[in-house]
Design a protein around this motif. Structure first.
Motif, PDB file in Angstrom:
ATOM      1  N   ILE A  44      -5.582  48.585  -0.214  1.00 40.55           N
ATOM      2  CA  ILE A  44      -6.989  48.737   0.173  1.00 40.55           C
ATOM      3  C   ILE A  44      -7.888  48.028  -0.833  1.00 40.55           C
ATOM      4  O   ILE A  44      -8.822  47.307  -0.460  1.00 40.55           O
ATOM      5  N   GLY A  45      -7.593  48.198  -2.118  1.00 35.96           N
ATOM      6  CA  GLY A  45      -8.378  47.515  -3.142  1.00 35.96           C
ATOM      7  C   GLY A  45      -8.252  46.007  -3.058  1.00 35.96           C
ATOM      8  O   GLY A  45      -9.226  45.274  -3.275  1.00 35.96           O
ATOM      9  N   ALA A  46      -7.049  45.524  -2.726  1.00 34.30           N
ATOM     10  CA  ALA A  46      -6.798  44.078  -2.675  1.00 34.30           C
ATOM     11  C   ALA A  46      -7.458  43.402  -1.481  1.00 34.30           C
ATOM     12  O   ALA A  46      -7.601  42.181  -1.465  1.00 34.30           O
ATOM     13  N   PHE A  47      -7.872  44.195  -0.469  1.00 35.72           N
ATOM     14  CA  PHE A  47      -8.513  43.604   0.706  1.00 35.72           C
ATOM     15  C   PHE A  47      -9.931  44.115   0.922  1.00 35.72           C
ATOM     16  O   PHE A  47     -10.510  43.891   1.985  1.00 35.72           O
ATOM     17  N   THR A  48     -10.466  44.790  -0.080  1.00 36.16           N
ATOM     18  CA  THR A  48     -11.885  45.183  -0.045  1.00 36.16           C
ATOM     19  C   THR A  48     -12.631  44.693  -1.278  1.00 36.16           C
ATOM     20  O   THR A  48     -13.851  44.538  -1.240  1.00 36.16           O
ATOM     21  N   ARG A  51     -13.639  48.490  -6.757  1.00 38.66           N
ATOM     22  CA  ARG A  51     -13.028  48.998  -7.984  1.00 38.66           C
ATOM     23  C   ARG A  51     -12.197  50.229  -7.649  1.00 38.66           C
ATOM     24  O   ARG A  51     -12.429  50.898  -6.648  1.00 38.66           O
ATOM     25  N   VAL A  52     -11.264  50.562  -8.552  1.00 40.08           N
ATOM     26  CA  VAL A  52     -10.414  51.725  -8.321  1.00 40.08           C
ATOM     27  C   VAL A  52     -11.244  52.999  -8.224  1.00 40.08           C
ATOM     28  O   VAL A  52     -10.900  53.924  -7.497  1.00 40.08           O
ATOM     29  N   SER A  53     -12.366  53.029  -8.920  1.00 42.35           N
ATOM     30  CA  SER A  53     -13.239  54.211  -8.869  1.00 42.35           C
ATOM     31  C   SER A  53     -13.881  54.367  -7.491  1.00 42.35           C
ATOM     32  O   SER A  53     -14.347  55.456  -7.142  1.00 42.35           O
ATOM     33  N   ASP A  54     -13.875  53.291  -6.700  1.00 42.43           N
ATOM     34  CA  ASP A  54     -14.470  53.341  -5.364  1.00 42.43           C
ATOM     35  C   ASP A  54     -13.405  53.434  -4.265  1.00 42.43           C
ATOM     36  O   ASP A  54     -13.512  54.264  -3.362  1.00 42.43           O
ATOM     37  N   TYR A  55     -12.362  52.595  -4.344  1.00 38.73           N
ATOM     38  CA  TYR A  55     -11.363  52.681  -3.271  1.00 38.73           C
ATOM     39  C   TYR A  55     -10.505  53.935  -3.398  1.00 38.73           C
ATOM     40  O   TYR A  55      -9.825  54.324  -2.449  1.00 38.73           O
ATOM     41  N   VAL A  79     -22.070  48.300  -0.840  1.00 36.10           N
ATOM     42  CA  VAL A  79     -21.184  47.191  -0.480  1.00 36.10           C
ATOM     43  C   VAL A  79     -20.644  47.426   0.926  1.00 36.10           C
ATOM     44  O   VAL A  79     -20.237  48.542   1.266  1.00 36.10           O
ATOM     45  N   VAL A  80     -20.656  46.382   1.733  1.00 35.55           N
ATOM     46  CA  VAL A  80     -20.119  46.446   3.096  1.00 35.55           C
ATOM     47  C   VAL A  80     -19.029  45.386   3.214  1.00 35.55           C
ATOM     48  O   VAL A  80     -19.278  44.200   2.987  1.00 35.55           O
ATOM     49  N   VAL A  81     -17.829  45.833   3.572  1.00 35.37           N
ATOM     50  CA  VAL A  81     -16.684  44.930   3.635  1.00 35.37           C
ATOM     51  C   VAL A  81     -16.006  45.043   5.003  1.00 35.37           C
ATOM     52  O   VAL A  81     -15.786  46.164   5.483  1.00 35.37           O
ATOM     53  N   PRO A  82     -15.665  43.920   5.631  1.00 36.33           N
ATOM     54  CA  PRO A  82     -14.902  43.988   6.889  1.00 36.33           C
ATOM     55  C   PRO A  82     -13.548  44.656   6.657  1.00 36.33           C
ATOM     56  O   PRO A  82     -12.961  44.520   5.578  1.00 36.33           O
ATOM     57  N   ILE A  83     -13.053  45.358   7.654  1.00 40.78           N
ATOM     58  CA  ILE A  83     -11.760  46.043   7.527  1.00 40.78           C
ATOM     59  C   ILE A  83     -10.639  45.072   7.895  1.00 40.78           C
ATOM     60  O   ILE A  83     -10.553  44.601   9.033  1.00 40.78           O
ATOM     61  N   ALA A 149      -5.811  44.510  -8.103  1.00 39.09           N
ATOM     62  CA  ALA A 149      -6.206  44.502  -6.691  1.00 39.09           C
ATOM     63  C   ALA A 149      -7.551  43.799  -6.509  1.00 39.09           C
ATOM     64  O   ALA A 149      -7.697  42.918  -5.648  1.00 39.09           O
ATOM     65  N   ARG A 150      -8.519  44.169  -7.297  1.00 35.98           N
ATOM     66  CA  ARG A 150      -9.870  43.595  -7.190  1.00 35.98           C
ATOM     67  C   ARG A 150      -9.865  42.103  -7.515  1.00 35.98           C
ATOM     68  O   ARG A 150     -10.471  41.299  -6.805  1.00 35.98           O
ATOM     69  N   ARG A 151      -9.168  41.735  -8.583  1.00 38.16           N
ATOM     70  CA  ARG A 151      -9.127  40.318  -8.961  1.00 38.16           C
ATOM     71  C   ARG A 151      -8.348  39.510  -7.920  1.00 38.16           C
ATOM     72  O   ARG A 151      -8.701  38.363  -7.632  1.00 38.16           O
ATOM     73  N   SER A 152      -7.301  40.100  -7.352  1.00 40.65           N
ATOM     74  CA  SER A 152      -6.542  39.409  -6.301  1.00 40.65           C
ATOM     75  C   SER A 152      -7.419  39.157  -5.082  1.00 40.65           C
ATOM     76  O   SER A 152      -7.348  38.097  -4.454  1.00 40.65           O
ATOM     77  N   PHE A 153      -8.242  40.146  -4.730  1.00 41.02           N
ATOM     78  CA  PHE A 153      -9.163  39.966  -3.608  1.00 41.02           C
ATOM     79  C   PHE A 153     -10.073  38.763  -3.846  1.00 41.02           C
ATOM     80  O   PHE A 153     -10.207  37.887  -2.991  1.00 41.02           O
ATOM     81  N   ALA A 154     -10.705  38.722  -5.012  1.00 36.52           N
ATOM     82  CA  ALA A 154     -11.653  37.644  -5.315  1.00 36.52           C
ATOM     83  C   ALA A 154     -10.948  36.288  -5.323  1.00 36.52           C
ATOM     84  O   ALA A 154     -11.451  35.307  -4.753  1.00 36.52           O
TER      85      ALA A 154
END
Length: 260
Positions: A44-48, A51-55, A79-83, A149-154
């Motif tokens: 979920i973190g890798a595709f949104t 941060r871990v504090s949010d996902y 923050v609004v992210v497509p699913i 996860a977050r850095r992979s997403f970016a």
């Protein structure tokens, strides 16, 4: 990322990769549940890009028909992210974000999950140890943590061609220079991105058409010099040997146009 998403976490797979775990079936079954929870949160973190504090605190209130909407803990920004389809599958499989798990335990589990998924390539990094720059070699799974996860997403979104400003809206970066330092794109990956971009085949075609134009071998007079140089540099892709040859011919023609 696919290897982690599709990883079949079972008692048997834990036994194969872990040497220091409690081998009792009851404890292993609990560990399976824990590893699956951590794996799902990581995906979920890798595709949104959250941060871990949010996902780690998503609830039904944050999940819409096609987007996830959440007020971030660190900055208070919405923050609004497509699913992503993988995320939707996880959310629809009974995922429970209310189960508490510490960051320390998540990081430990993530390394185990990455190892189970076969993410064990060797990586050499420069580390500052006591003021000295030293090179150290790690297995890739040893470096995986919640922030991966977050850095992979970016990084993956950038490599896929998502506009930088759109990614920054999610990651919260305010300066593009800071964002570009944050992502991990090697020189080789950057070259591959350029090669796949529509710009390159279009320019190569234009360049090839230019090479076929008859005026390349004709003497150049002062009147058509500006137009010719505009055409040349407009279509110039890279100053390779062919381009050097063309430029030499242009300069040679200029010399004769002025002095003979």
């Amino acid at each position: 990322m696919r290897r982690i998403y599709e990883l079949d976490i079972t008692v048997e797979s834990i036994r194969r990769t872990s040497s220091d775990t409690d081998s009792r079936d009851e404890n292993l079954r609990r560990k399976v549940d824990s590893l699956r929870l951590v794996r799902d949160r990581f995906i979920i973190g890798a595709f949104t890009g959250l941060r871990v504090s949010d996902y780690g605190r998503l609830s039904e209130a944050n999940i819409g028909a096609d987007t996830i909407r959440i007020k971030t803990t660190k900055t208070g920004a919405v923050v609004v992210v497509p699913i992503h389809p993988w995320v939707r599958n996880i959310l629809q499989s009974g995922f429970d974000a209310s189960i508490h798990i510490s960051d320390q335990k998540m990081n430990k589990h993530l390394k185990e999950i990455a190892k189970m998924a076969g993410i064990d390539e060797e990586i050499t990094l420069n580390k500052n140890v006591g003021g000295k720059n030293e090179q150290r070699t790690f297995r890739k799974y040893e470096l995986v943590c919640t922030h991966t996860a977050r850095r992979s997403f970016a990084t993956n979104a950038y490599k896929a061609g998502v506009p930088t400003i759109a990614i920054m809206k999610i990651t919260g970066h305010t300066k593009e220079s800071t964002f570009l330092r944050y992502i991990k794109v090697s020189a080789e990956e950057n070259a591959e991105m350029l090669r796949k971009h529509n710009f390159w085949p279009m320019q190569i075609l234009s360049y090839q058409r230019y090479l076929q134009q008859p005026f390349l071998d004709a003497p150049i007079c002062c009147e058509n010099w500006d137009a010719l140089m505009f055409l040349y540099f407009k279509n110039l892709i890279i100053l390779d040997l062919t381009s050097v040859s063309i430029l030499r011919r242009i300069l040679h023609s200029i010399f004769f146009a002025f002095y003979f």
